[in-house]
Design a protein around this motif. Structure first.
Motif, short mmCIF file in Angstrom:
data_model
loop_
_atom_site.label_atom_id
_atom_site.label_comp_id
_atom_site.label_asym_id
_atom_site.label_seq_id
_atom_site.Cartn_x
_atom_site.Cartn_y
_atom_site.Cartn_z
N LYS A 604 -41.22 21.38 8.32
CA LYS A 604 -40.36 22.53 8.09
C LYS A 604 -40.57 23.06 6.67
O LYS A 604 -40.65 24.27 6.45
CB LYS A 604 -38.91 22.11 8.29
N LEU A 605 -40.66 22.13 5.72
CA LEU A 605 -40.82 22.55 4.33
C LEU A 605 -42.16 23.24 4.11
O LEU A 605 -42.28 24.17 3.33
CB LEU A 605 -40.73 21.34 3.40
N ARG A 606 -43.18 22.74 4.81
CA ARG A 606 -44.50 23.36 4.64
C ARG A 606 -44.57 24.73 5.27
O ARG A 606 -45.49 25.47 5.04
CB ARG A 606 -45.58 22.45 5.23
N GLY A 607 -43.61 25.02 6.12
CA GLY A 607 -43.56 26.37 6.67
C GLY A 607 -44.16 26.48 8.05
O GLY A 607 -44.43 27.58 8.53
N VAL A 609 -42.70 25.55 10.81
CA VAL A 609 -41.69 25.84 11.82
C VAL A 609 -41.05 27.19 11.55
O VAL A 609 -40.70 27.46 10.42
CB VAL A 609 -40.59 24.74 11.83
#
Lengths: 609, 285
Positions: A604-607, A609
């Motif tokens: 999620k943090l890496r983008g 999702v």
């Protein structure tokens, strides 16, 4: 529109520097708390331990071979020798296995499997100490018994094997990072001189990672020396210096945990126990300081000096290579070493599999609804596991409730507010390092003296929880600090540049990004609390429990302590298997949860999702 | 048309403009008493990092609603000066600052609250530093910080900021997706949109295109020319062509000193100082 302006104004006015300062003060308080806890334990050990050592006389205490409280004879030489033997044995087993396993993971393992393999090895580190002890008694000792003259498998060999497996994960994870950090150019340089893959790995890469690997061994020694419950369960417990691999003996830790019983401060034997803990603490503290010297050295050194050193090391290595080639490295030893890698990797997987499978296969059939949850019902006697499950959950709840905010607050203070190089910051950091290295039995002894007796809380779930708080704070603090430091500086700059205050920046940008790391820390701590036994045995209750706890002031035996007790009482073998299975499943489940949730969060943090 | 009519016309026009940019009014009402406009004034600025002096007696006046470029070789102090203007240097340990820095007539080191200052003096960094949140939340981060909670207002701000940063068309269908899924150039323009969302009077750009491809660079350059209608833009750049393309005024720094500061055309066509000439003709740097 005027409304929003007014709202905006009042907001501004109500949060001037006072709020920022207040938040900073809270974080600082959290950090200081850890330092004070370390200092308190230290002072307690010295204040109680030194007089009692002095009473016996230092030499008579350390070199006396007789430990017999009945006649007032307190010599711990046998226990010291026992500790040293077990540590050496553990290092022989765990060091060899760990080293080769690390080389395998870092240099031979297929890239895709590497992470999974490391995780499996770390699973071994998460298995509670009592389960190792239990496994040692019921599985290992009967097997080893066939080899011994006296038919008993208990003793140094069994302890060495079990302790070796226990310290292996520490050695593996630290050595793998050291090996991974070796520049690829060193490996390529060796290959360019005509080395085979294995010759290059053992001739050039391993020597280059020497300091990291050594540090991992030293850390392993610290773990082995401080280990309590597993050793206490399988060493036998005779207060003599062992003369063979199959003789019952004691270590300093087993001496304390089995002998303390209902003793109270003021008792001469109690004092002697603290004296023993003093010696143990010093031993472990020295080891931890050595590790710090090994690993900290590199960080503080100016980059230039480090580069220069790397360079000379590189040339040294290469010239060493050339001379080695001239002497024609015997191919056979390299082949043996390579084989060692594969065998060690296999053994570590086998050990994990054996422990998990044996305990689950033998334990699961004994799980029954009445045995687990009945409030009055019974297995063979009046024992059910429910009171312990409740006690464990109560301890878990209260200790996380206190330790998570404190540890996290301290981590935020140290990584975001404290000035680097500041004297007080340095002291706080050293205190936390010391706190993290203290063997759990020393926490137990401190909790017993301070919470149970000085504070008058008695043997209770409350005393146990507070002791566990002290133990878990450094775990949470250190891993959270790492996680926070790994957050890119850009996030903080970006938020400040938009006019956000420091506190808001931390809560809204830094912490959310550090969440996966913090979460891992909390789950790890949860696993540790559930599996922890030695400190709880001395603070929260250590026996057949029958009744449900009334509240935090009543006695409560945690699951892990219960397993120890079941095992000690012989009569409850089925219950012991069931408890072991529950403990193991909880630990495995926590590991699984942490892996999955962290992966999701990172995605999620890496983008993605 | 009489002269009176003319002024009246101008007035209604400007009224209309302020109505369109409703947020701008709000900001003006908020901080009009603190920062008059987007003009910047630096007098006798000296700055040390420990023992190293990074700025030596720098003085310059930057006009409101113009693009000003800082050029010079690496380590000349241009980024350092830029970071003084929103006090990001406060974060660096061992940094000592002397001199008078004014934004809109207010001494920013003496009288202004640093967070209010940074709200009015936005900054975009060398590398895009979007937060690991959705595009929408990234843009709203600043407004929420400063107390705006209403969904309708935030929606309006997001749309306006993205339009101003020429990102609306690319971003409107993925507002709830993570901002980190965008390309480097898009991320940098989102950073600009995020900075615009709090309606700053000055926008500091610290080598905003150095990590971007030529097309993205072109888009950001176009954007600065649009932005100067509303606010003051100060850009640090290594690329001299970029300065000539977008800047009204240019300042040349060397080893912590301000060597020359004048209209861009003047500085590039007719430099007064021989060191400026050598730098812009590529003799060193």
């Amino acid at each position: 529109m005027k409304d929003t302006v007014a709202k905006y104004r009042t907001k501004r006015l109500s949060d001037p520097r006072i709020k920022e300062g207040g938040i900073k003060a809270i974080f600082a308080l959290a950090a200081t708390f850890s330092a004070i806890a370390a200092a308190a334990i230290f002072v307690f050990l010295l204040a109680t331990g030194i007089p009692s050592i002095a009473e016996t006389g230092f030499f008579r205490f350390v070199f006396g071979k007789t430990w017999n409280p009945a006649i007032g004879e307190y010599g711990i030489a046998a226990a010291i020798v026992g500790s040293v033997y077990s540590t050496v044995g553990a290092l022989l087993v765990g060091g060899t296995l760990g080293f080769f396993c690390a080389v395998y993971i870092s240099r031979y393992c297929p890239k895709k499997l590497k992470q999974a393999f490391l995780q499996l090895v770390n699973l071994l580190a998460g298995i509670p100490s009592v389960i190792y002890g239990f496994f040692g008694i019921l599985i290992m000792q009967p097997v080893l018994g066939n080899l011994s003259d006296n038919g008993s498998g208990a003793g140094l060999l069994c302890v060495s094997l079990i302790l070796g497996i226990m310290i292996m994960p520490t050695i593996v994870s630290m050595s793998v990072s050291a090996l991974d950090a070796v520049p690829q150019s060193i490996y390529e340089g060796a290959r360019a001189l005509g080395d085979t893959r294995s010759q290059a790995v053992f001739g050039a890469v391993v020597p280059a990672a020497k300091s990291g690997i050594t540090a991992s061994f030293i850390l392993g020694i610290g773990r082995a020396a401080g280990e309590t419950m597993a050793v206490a369960m399988i060493c036998g417990g005779a207060k003599i210096i062992p003369e063979g691999l199959f003789q019952s003996y004691s270590t300093m830790t087993s001496l304390i945990v089995t002998g303390l019983g209902e003793l109270a401060p003021g008792d001469k034997t109690y004092g002697a126990m603290v004296g023993t803990a003093c010696i143990l603490f010093l031993f472990v503290a020295i080891i931890n300081l050595t590790v710090q010297a090994f690993t900290g050295e590199k960080k503080d050194k100016p980059a230039k000096k480090a580069r220069a050193e790397k360079k000379t090391r590189g040339t040294k290595l290469l010239s060493g290579k050339i001379s080695a080639l001239r002497h024609a490295r015997p191919k056979e030893t390299v082949i043996i070493k390579t084989a060692g890698c594969y065998i060690s990797a296999a053994i570590s997987l086998f050990a994990l599999g054996a422990i998990v499978l044996f305990i689950l296969i033998k334990g699961l059939p004994h799980l029954s609804k009445e045995g687990l949850f009945s409030t009055t019902g019974s297995y063979s006697g009046a024992q059910t596991i429910l009171p312990s499950i409740i006690s464990t959950l109560m301890i878990l709840f209260l200790s996380l409730l206190i330790a998570v905010p404190t540890g996290l607050g301290g981590a935020i203070f140290l990584s975001e507010y404290a000035k680097r190089g500041n004297f007080i910051t340095k002291i706080i950091k050293s205190c936390i390092e010391i706190l993290a290295g203290i063997p759990s039995i020393v926490y137990g002894l401190f909790g017993n003296a301070f919470f149970v007796h000085v504070c008058g809380l008695g043997t209770s779930i409350l005393s146990g929880s507070l002791t566990i708080v002290l133990m878990v704070i450094p775990v949470i603090l250190r891993s959270s600090e790492e996680a926070i430091k790994a957050v890119p500086d850009g996030y903080m700059e970006g938020s400040l540049a938009l006019g956000a205050g420091k506190a808001r920046t931390i809560f809204r940008t830094v912490l959310p990004s550090a969440l996966p790391g913090v979460l891992t820390a909390i789950i790890l701590a949860t696993g540790r609390i559930i599996g922890e036994s030695a400190p709880l045995m001395l603070t929260s209750g250590n026996g057949g429990m029958g009744a449900l706890p009334d509240g935090y002031t009543s006695k409560g035996t945690s699951l892990a302590v219960l397993l120890y007790w079941f095992n000690k009482e012989y009569a409850y073998v089925d219950e012991a298997w069931a408890t072991a299975a529950i403990l193991l499943m909880v630990v495995l489940a926590l590991n699984l949860i942490s892996t999955i949730s962290v992966k999701l969060l990172q995605k999620k943090l890496r983008g993605a999702v | 048309m009489t002269r009176e009519d003319n002024t009246k016309n101008e007035k209604t026009q400007s009224d209309k403009k302020t109505n369109i940019l409703s947020g701008l009014i709000k900001k003006k009402e908020n901080s009009a008493d603190v920062f008059k406009d987007g003009s910047v004034s630096v007098k006798n600025a000296n700055l040390w990092y420990g023992d190293f002096q990074a700025l030596k007696d720098v003085s310059l006046e930057i006009p409101d609603r113009k693009v000003t470029a800082f050029i010079g070789p690496s380590g000349c102090g241009k980024s350092t000066l830029l970071k003084c203007l929103n006090r990001m240097n406060d974060l660096i340990e061992g940094c000592r600052i002397e001199g008078r820095f004014e934004v809109g007539g207010t001494d920013i080191y003496k009288s202004a609250d640093v967070n209010l200052l940074r709200k009015n003096v936005g900054m975009v960094f060398q590398k895009p530093n979007l937060f690991p949140m959705s595009i929408y939340d990234n843009i709203c981060y600043g407004p929420r910080t400063h107390g705006i909670r209403k969904k309708s207002e935030l929606d309006e701000i997001v749309e306006r900021s993205l339009k101003e940063a020429a990102m609306w068309d690319e971003a409107k269908n993925r507002l709830s997706k993570s901002a980190l899924g965008m390309s480097g150039g898009q991320q940098q323009r989102l950073c600009i949109a995020r900075a615009l969302a709090v309606r700053p009077k000055v926008l500091l750009l610290d080598e905003p295109t150095s990590a971007l491809d030529p097309i993205s660079t072109g888009k950001i350059e176009e954007l600065t020319s649009e932005l100067k209608k509303e606010l003051t833009v100060i850009i640090v750049t290594h690329n001299m062509q970029q300065a000539t393309r977008i800047a009204d005024k240019t300042a040349f720094f060397l080893l912590g000193e301000l060597i020359e500061y004048s209209d861009t055309e003047e500085l590039f066509i007719n430099p007064e100082d021989p060191r400026t000439e050598r730098y812009i003709t590529g003799k060193f740097g």
